[in-house]
Design a protein around this motif. Structure first.
Motif, PDB file in Angstrom:
ATOM      1  N   ALA A  14      23.060 -27.063  -2.054  1.00 19.45           N
ATOM      2  CA  ALA A  14      22.004 -26.158  -1.589  1.00 19.45           C
ATOM      3  C   ALA A  14      21.041 -26.882  -0.657  1.00 19.45           C
ATOM      4  O   ALA A  14      20.623 -26.338   0.370  1.00 19.45           O
ATOM      5  N   MET A  15      20.696 -28.109  -0.994  1.00 15.92           N
ATOM      6  CA  MET A  15      19.802 -28.886  -0.139  1.00 15.92           C
ATOM      7  C   MET A  15      20.463 -29.200   1.201  1.00 15.92           C
ATOM      8  O   MET A  15      19.821 -29.141   2.248  1.00 15.92           O
ATOM      9  N   LEU A  16      21.750 -29.513   1.170  1.00 15.02           N
ATOM     10  CA  LEU A  16      22.478 -29.810   2.401  1.00 15.02           C
ATOM     11  C   LEU A  16      22.528 -28.587   3.308  1.00 15.02           C
ATOM     12  O   LEU A  16      22.326 -28.684   4.518  1.00 15.02           O
ATOM     13  N   LEU A  17      22.787 -27.414   2.727  1.00 14.09           N
ATOM     14  CA  LEU A  17      22.859 -26.196   3.522  1.00 14.09           C
ATOM     15  C   LEU A  17      21.492 -25.708   4.002  1.00 14.09           C
ATOM     16  O   LEU A  17      21.418 -24.882   4.904  1.00 14.09           O
ATOM     17  N   SER A  18      20.431 -26.210   3.408  1.00 19.45           N
ATOM     18  CA  SER A  18      19.098 -25.811   3.856  1.00 19.45           C
ATOM     19  C   SER A  18      18.639 -26.602   5.076  1.00 19.45           C
ATOM     20  O   SER A  18      17.633 -26.245   5.694  1.00 19.45           O
ATOM     21  N   ILE A  19      19.380 -27.637   5.453  1.00 20.09           N
ATOM     22  CA  ILE A  19      19.052 -28.407   6.654  1.00 20.09           C
ATOM     23  C   ILE A  19      19.471 -27.577   7.865  1.00 20.09           C
ATOM     24  O   ILE A  19      20.624 -27.166   7.972  1.00 20.09           O
TER      25      ILE A  19
END
Length: 101
Positions: A14-19
């Motif tokens: 989720a953190m990776l896709l929020s970049i």
């Protein structure tokens, strides 16, 4: 312990896709795939069902990477229906092979 690792993995994804850069790159790949799938509607759908069936038959193979492209090209309802058909066909083929041998 497994639950904690799974939750950590989901949070990392989720953190990776929020970049924004990662999301923009993913949108770019999907935008490149969509005209190919739209240009060959029957072949694209047939290959998607075949790959879904293969992923239902083989544990080490997954069609999950193709699902966003299918949703982007055909919409969520068609993608779900095609994925479901592929899973059914793969399950039937696996059963038939097991029954035969």
């Amino acid at each position: 312990m497994r639950v904690v690792l799974l939750l950590l993995l989901l949070v990392a994804i989720a953190m990776l896709l929020s970049i924004p850069a990662v999301r923009h790159a993913l949108d770019g790949v999907l935008a490149l795939i969509e005209p190919v799938l739209a240009g060959h509607p029957l072949l694209g759908r047939g290959l998607f069902v075949a790959v879904s069936a293969l992923s239902a038959m083989l544990a080490f193979f997954s069609s999950a990477i193709l699902v966003p492209a299918a949703v982007y090209a055909w919409g969520s309802a068609d993608a779900i229906l095609l994925l479901w058909c592929g899973w059914w066909l793969g399950g039937m083929a696996t059963y038939a092979m097991g029954r035969l041998f």
